[in-house]
Design an enzyme around this catalytic site. Sequence first.
Site, PDB file in Angstrom:
ATOM      1  N   ILE A  37      42.370  11.108 -78.903  1.00 22.75           N
ATOM      2  CA  ILE A  37      42.516  12.144 -77.897  1.00 22.75           C
ATOM      3  C   ILE A  37      43.157  11.528 -76.677  1.00 22.75           C
ATOM      4  O   ILE A  37      42.923  10.380 -76.351  1.00 22.75           O
ATOM      5  CB  ILE A  37      41.140  12.692 -77.511  1.00 22.75           C
ATOM      6  N   ILE A 204      42.460   4.150 -75.421  1.00 23.73           N
ATOM      7  CA  ILE A 204      43.404   4.617 -76.432  1.00 23.73           C
ATOM      8  C   ILE A 204      42.796   5.744 -77.256  1.00 23.73           C
ATOM      9  O   ILE A 204      43.459   6.739 -77.557  1.00 23.73           O
ATOM     10  CB  ILE A 204      43.810   3.454 -77.373  1.00 23.73           C
ATOM     11  N   GLU A 205      41.556   5.579 -77.640  1.00 23.22           N
ATOM     12  CA  GLU A 205      40.912   6.537 -78.538  1.00 23.22           C
ATOM     13  C   GLU A 205      40.651   7.894 -77.878  1.00 23.22           C
ATOM     14  O   GLU A 205      40.876   8.931 -78.486  1.00 23.22           O
ATOM     15  CB  GLU A 205      39.592   5.963 -79.053  1.00 23.22           C
ATOM     16  N   SER A 206      40.142   7.888 -76.657  1.00 21.24           N
ATOM     17  CA  SER A 206      39.660   9.145 -76.070  1.00 21.24           C
ATOM     18  C   SER A 206      39.918   9.272 -74.582  1.00 21.24           C
ATOM     19  O   SER A 206      39.435  10.218 -73.966  1.00 21.24           O
ATOM     20  CB  SER A 206      38.146   9.247 -76.301  1.00 21.24           C
ATOM     21  N   TYR A 309      49.424   2.198 -82.461  1.00 17.71           N
ATOM     22  CA  TYR A 309      48.049   1.998 -82.004  1.00 17.71           C
ATOM     23  C   TYR A 309      47.876   0.687 -81.240  1.00 17.71           C
ATOM     24  O   TYR A 309      47.397   0.667 -80.098  1.00 17.71           O
ATOM     25  CB  TYR A 309      47.121   2.050 -83.220  1.00 17.71           C
TER      26      TYR A 309
END
Length: 587
Positions: A37, A204-206, A309
């Site tokens: 996200i 990075i993830e959220s 990523y």
Amino acid sequence: MKRAGVGTALLALSALFGGCATPPSPTPEQASARTPITDAAVSTQAAETSPVAATADPLPPAPVASMPAPAAAQASSPASSTVSQATGTARRPATAEAPDASIGNAPLAPTAQAAPRPVDPLQPDAKIDFDDDKSHADLWLRVRKGFAMPDLDAALVRREEQWYMARPDYVDRMMERGSRYLFHIVGEVEKREFPTELALLPFIESAFNPQAKSSARATGMWQFMPDTGRHFELKQNVFRDDRRDVLASTRAALDYLGQLYSTFGDWRLALAAYNWGEGNVQRAIAVNRRAGRPTDYLSLRLPNETRSYVPKLQAVKNIVSRPEDFGLTLPALDNHPYFLRVPIQHDIDVEVAARLAELPIEEFRELNPQMNGPVILAAGTPQILLPYDNANAFVRRVARHEEPLATWTAWVAPRTLRPSDAAKQVGMSEETLREINDIPSGMLVKAGSTLLIERSEQRQSNVSERIADSAKISFTPDPTVLRRQALRVGRKGDTVTGVARRYGLSAAQVARWNGVGESALFRAGQTVVIFLPQRAPAVRPATAAKSRSSAAGVTSRSAKARPATAARPAARAAKKPAISPTTVARQ
């Protein structure tokens, strides 16, 4: 909001309490890559808490003395939220299960109880030093000092750096949210002797949003898929989703990353596997090995998201290392915890907990986002997170609180019931029962389902640990209202929204019935389940249509064509192979 010094609060807690004071790594799912996200909006859900004593911060380095809370903490966050409950932290209150399984409550503990003393879960035997100079150090320096992964110098990294540079407001929001959790995460990373680059992974993830949810159903700050979360002991039930729990999800994510590093022996490959799946990365390595090609991260054939990523993480690392090179400013972060862990011993409404902690409800939820309902059950969530001063206020005010702490409790349906019948049994209005439990229209509540209900004089006990940990709610179609229809997706695939629009349903309904997100795609050939209103007996509409057409002077053929056109999607679906009715379960 204005806060007193950390030392003042901790000294008060010490006086009040009299002193200071890996899980297994199973194989996670290897399915599709999760969609990180960016700056997802928080879907706030009411939560509850159970009070009693405050414990010290759940993290390691440098318990703190009298110093202000981190600067970033003094501005309220626009979106995110935080929460806690790491495995093996606060001891759960003793609860005996009630003889009436439909209630599932445990007797209340005696009113006079010894309050747990404050401890640091990562250093439980360490003495809290209020004058430790380390507490006043810059946390960013500590993060930079722990960087140990080789730098990645690639065009993809430059592209990601440019993306962040063009969005300084986004970076500010992301950093401000992260300031609440970084001290804890850095401590967990250092405890495992991992490179501190991993502490930046939630950027990075959220974007450090514990409430973030992807279209692939990955949830939380670390974006766990449902099955992977269960593998790493993150409970997901009616009352809570530990994938959103800051302490528990951090523990699980680092356990998972450690397992992946043990498998691949390379942090870049471990990160690729975290994003794409361990099995997928292993297969990509095998393909390169058979072809005689290198098997490092940059040499593998990866999907676009996974290929970007590690470059994204490198870009954030570069910004943290040299913010001035990118025209960005990092918030000031002191080297001490933002929050304390506060054990609770009784079920408590989230609104009551926030009021006793003297926190706005939104800020309380930012620190405690794992709750799915308006009540925190002490048997399942034996602690909450609160800023220093608020933890002190909460403990003192709870001790003087004389009104009921919780207005909601749990009830287990003894048999399959219509919502109206269940509401009568528990003494609530059907409308309220449907709303608080998100019961769809046309559905029955299956036997064994756990519903949130209003507390009464007969239901004042704490909910038992068995119910708090494993509660589920399941629905089955009411055969007098809905019929089950199984559809097969065509060669081009379809979307949840497309199916919903075609049959006059909401995307939320179709998503719930098929266990997917509202923005999900159905693949070609996939079976999709929907529920449609029961059709009236065919003979009656035909007779009525014939009478109306005769009276209006319309031919019999044209009169029959109109109803057939309206029913065409349902008729087309009826030609598909029949599938036995199933229940739709929501966790």
